[in-house]
Design a protein around this motif. Sequence first.
Motif, mmCIF file in Angstrom:
data_model
loop_
_atom_site.group_PDB
_atom_site.id
_atom_site.type_symbol
_atom_site.label_atom_id
_atom_site.label_comp_id
_atom_site.label_asym_id
_atom_site.label_seq_id
_atom_site.Cartn_x
_atom_site.Cartn_y
_atom_site.Cartn_z
ATOM 1 N N ALA A 1 -74.384 71.623 -59.796
ATOM 2 C CA ALA A 1 -73.427 70.852 -59.906
ATOM 3 C C ALA A 1 -72.330 71.313 -58.927
ATOM 4 O O ALA A 1 -72.022 72.194 -58.628
ATOM 5 C CB ALA A 1 -73.042 71.283 -61.990
ATOM 6 N N ARG A 2 -71.909 70.205 -58.398
ATOM 7 C CA ARG A 2 -70.690 69.673 -57.370
ATOM 8 C C ARG A 2 -70.348 68.602 -57.977
ATOM 9 O O ARG A 2 -70.563 67.351 -58.243
ATOM 10 C CB ARG A 2 -71.664 68.975 -55.480
ATOM 11 N N VAL A 3 -68.519 68.767 -57.354
ATOM 12 C CA VAL A 3 -67.836 67.809 -57.824
ATOM 13 C C VAL A 3 -67.019 67.432 -56.683
ATOM 14 O O VAL A 3 -66.663 68.183 -55.464
ATOM 15 C CB VAL A 3 -66.391 68.646 -58.605
ATOM 16 N N LEU B 1 -74.609 64.158 -66.928
ATOM 17 C CA LEU B 1 -74.224 65.335 -66.381
ATOM 18 C C LEU B 1 -75.234 65.772 -65.370
ATOM 19 O O LEU B 1 -76.669 65.753 -66.034
ATOM 20 C CB LEU B 1 -73.196 65.849 -66.996
ATOM 21 N N ILE C 1 -64.729 60.509 -58.152
ATOM 22 C CA ILE C 1 -64.102 61.508 -58.926
ATOM 23 C C ILE C 1 -66.410 61.069 -58.567
ATOM 24 O O ILE C 1 -66.457 60.937 -60.060
ATOM 25 C CB ILE C 1 -64.248 62.162 -59.848
ATOM 26 N N ASP C 2 -66.982 62.165 -58.218
ATOM 27 C CA ASP C 2 -68.556 62.679 -58.676
ATOM 28 C C ASP C 2 -68.732 63.198 -58.967
ATOM 29 O O ASP C 2 -68.552 64.656 -58.511
ATOM 30 C CB ASP C 2 -69.429 61.447 -56.530
ATOM 31 N N GLN C 3 -70.148 63.518 -59.552
ATOM 32 C CA GLN C 3 -70.658 64.804 -59.849
ATOM 33 C C GLN C 3 -72.335 64.607 -59.546
ATOM 34 O O GLN C 3 -72.849 63.839 -60.357
ATOM 35 C CB GLN C 3 -70.360 65.621 -61.650
ATOM 36 N N ALA D 1 -64.511 64.673 -55.182
ATOM 37 C CA ALA D 1 -63.478 63.214 -55.304
ATOM 38 C C ALA D 1 -63.189 63.116 -53.787
ATOM 39 O O ALA D 1 -62.889 63.588 -52.727
ATOM 40 C CB ALA D 1 -61.552 64.317 -55.918
ATOM 41 N N ARG E 1 -70.205 58.902 -61.727
ATOM 42 C CA ARG E 1 -69.247 58.395 -60.880
ATOM 43 C C ARG E 1 -67.680 57.989 -61.463
ATOM 44 O O ARG E 1 -67.968 57.765 -62.196
ATOM 45 C CB ARG E 1 -69.072 57.623 -60.029
#
Length: 152
Positions: free
Chosen positions: A59-61, A54, A134-136, A63, A83
């Motif tokens: 951090a950014r999510v 992670l 969904i990406d982190q 979608a 991802r």
Amino acid sequence: MRTILKTVGAIVLAGAALAAGHAAFALDDTARQPVVVTPIASTNLTAAGQPIMLPQKDARVIASLFEIAPGATLPVHKHPYQRYGYMLEGELLVTNVETGAKTTYRAGDFIVEMLDIWHQGVAVGPGAVRLVVIDQVEGDVQNTLLRSKTTP
């Protein structure tokens, strides 16, 4: 006051059900349909068997909904950050370019994508592929790097 307590009770029950991983229950006495929570996946490994990593800061999510036409081939690419994908429709054949390993994903499958490994996807079924991705990532980093023709 009674309505507030009933609502708070429903929220607590919903949270407990989510924590339990699977439950069916009515939100209140008048509910006709229960809420059903069905686990889809639980893992600490990527599709290539790597530990999930992670972002460590900022951090950014992100979608996104991907729609891939039947027969379309995605370019060879990799992801520097984690991802995840959830297949809504279609069949997607993903090849690990580095090992040659192939996996076909279908509607209902949850994908924990490979981390920093070159791979490629092809929509192999008769219909389009639709999946939620969904990406982190850290900050404004792009999570898809394309392999150039000169990259080994």
